[in-house]
Design a protein around this motif. Structure first.
Motif, PDB file in Angstrom:
ATOM      1  N   ASP A  63       0.844  -1.195   0.000  1.00 53.33           N
ATOM      2  CA  ASP A  63       0.000   0.000   0.000  1.00 53.33           C
ATOM      3  C   ASP A  63       0.877   1.242   0.000  1.00 53.33           C
ATOM      4  N   SER A  65       0.362   4.214   1.309  1.00 55.27           N
ATOM      5  CA  SER A  65       0.485   4.893   2.604  1.00 55.27           C
ATOM      6  C   SER A  65       1.384   4.106   3.551  1.00 55.27           C
ATOM      7  N   GLU A  66       1.255   2.796   3.564  1.00 52.32           N
ATOM      8  CA  GLU A  66       2.118   1.979   4.438  1.00 52.32           C
ATOM      9  C   GLU A  66       3.582   2.117   4.022  1.00 52.32           C
ATOM     10  N   ILE A  69       4.963   5.597   5.010  1.00 54.54           N
ATOM     11  CA  ILE A  69       5.208   5.691   6.453  1.00 54.54           C
ATOM     12  C   ILE A  69       6.506   4.974   6.808  1.00 54.54           C
ATOM     13  N   LEU A  96       2.515  12.980   1.455  1.00 58.03           N
ATOM     14  CA  LEU A  96       1.600  11.864   1.697  1.00 58.03           C
ATOM     15  C   LEU A  96       1.769  11.347   3.122  1.00 58.03           C
ATOM     16  N   PHE A  97       2.990  11.283   3.602  1.00 57.16           N
ATOM     17  CA  PHE A  97       3.243  10.849   4.975  1.00 57.16           C
ATOM     18  C   PHE A  97       2.479  11.734   5.965  1.00 57.16           C
ATOM     19  N   GLU A  99      -0.171  13.523   5.385  1.00 57.64           N
ATOM     20  CA  GLU A  99      -1.613  13.320   5.188  1.00 57.64           C
ATOM     21  C   GLU A  99      -2.125  12.063   5.887  1.00 57.64           C
ATOM     22  N   VAL A 100      -1.373  10.959   5.784  1.00 61.37           N
ATOM     23  CA  VAL A 100      -1.872   9.685   6.312  1.00 61.37           C
ATOM     24  C   VAL A 100      -1.429   9.404   7.743  1.00 61.37           C
ATOM     25  N   SER A 101      -0.540  10.203   8.278  1.00 60.07           N
ATOM     26  CA  SER A 101      -0.047   9.918   9.627  1.00 60.07           C
ATOM     27  C   SER A 101      -1.098  10.183  10.705  1.00 60.07           C
ATOM     28  N   ARG A 124      -8.312   7.439   3.284  1.00 63.15           N
ATOM     29  CA  ARG A 124      -6.918   7.087   2.984  1.00 63.15           C
ATOM     30  C   ARG A 124      -6.767   6.710   1.518  1.00 63.15           C
ATOM     31  N   GLU A 128      -4.393   8.478  -1.169  1.00 60.57           N
ATOM     32  CA  GLU A 128      -3.420   7.690  -1.923  1.00 60.57           C
ATOM     33  C   GLU A 128      -3.588   7.887  -3.424  1.00 60.57           C
ATOM     34  N   TYR A 131      -2.063  11.135  -4.612  1.00 60.65           N
ATOM     35  CA  TYR A 131      -0.601  11.210  -4.579  1.00 60.65           C
ATOM     36  C   TYR A 131       0.104  10.095  -5.354  1.00 60.65           C
TER      37      TYR A 131
END
Length: 150
Positions: A63, A65-66, A69, A96-97, A99-101, A124, A128, A131
Motif C-alpha cells: 500500500d 500509505s504503508e 510511512i 503523503l506521509f 496526510e496519512v499519519s 486514505r 493515496e 498522490y
C-alpha cells in the motif's frame, strides 16, 4: 647523585605515562572503528529495507500509505552524520506521509467501529489516489539514493 636519581625517576614516569597514553589512543581508535563498522552495517540494513519497500511500492505489492510511512521513518533512522534534506528531495512522499499519519493504527484502529474504520479507509484511499503517480515517480530516486549510501 641525587639529581641523577631524580632525572631517572622523572624519565621513567614520563615513559610510563607516554606508554599509557599510547595505549589509550590505540583503544580509542579500535572503539571508533567498531562504532563505524556498526554504523555502516546499520546504514546498509536500513538502505536495503528502504530499497525493498520502494520496489514493492512500484510493483503495487505494498500500500502506498504503508510504504510511505515506513520509508519516511527509515530515512529518519539512517545514522548519517550530515544527512541530506530528504523532505526537500522527496516532497510528495513526505506530503503523503503527513496526510496519512493522522489515521488510527494498531490498537487505536482496533478500538474503532466498523463504520469509522471504513470511513478512514475511504479517506486514505482517496488521499493515496491523489498522490499515487507523484509518489511513485520519486521511488527511482529513493532507490538510487539507497544504492549510493551503501
Amino acid at each position: 647523585m641525587l639529581w641523577t636519581v631524580l632525572v631517572i625517576v622523572a624519565l621513567l614516569v614520563i615513559v610510563a605515562l607516554g606508554f599509557y597514553a599510547g595505549r589509550l589512543l590505540f583503544q580509542l581508535k579500535q572503539q571508533n572503528q567498531r562504532q563505524q563498522k556498526v554504523r555502516d552495517e546499520r546504514i546498509k540494513t536500513i538502505s536495503e529495507s528502504i530499497y525493498t519497500i520502494a520496489k514493492a511500492m512500484e510493483q503495487q505489492q505494498c500500500d502506498l500509505s504503508e510504504g510511505v510511512i515506513r520509508i519516511v521513518n527509515l530515512l529518519g533512522a539512517l545514522p548519517i552524520l550530515s544527512p541530506p534534506d530528504h523532505k526537500a528531495s522527496y516532497p510528495h512522499t513526505y506530503a503523503l506521509f503527513v496526510e496519512v499519519s493522522g489515521f488510527a493504527v494498531l490498537e487505536d484502529r482496533q478500538k474503532l467501529s466498523k463504520q469509522e474504520k471504513r470511513k478512514q479507509d475511504i479517506a486514505r484511499e482517496q488521499i493515496e489516489s491523489d498522490y499515487e503517480s507523484k509518489v511513485l515517480s520519486e521511488m527511482p530516486a529513493i532507490k538510487t539514493y539507497c544504492q549510493s549510501i551503501t
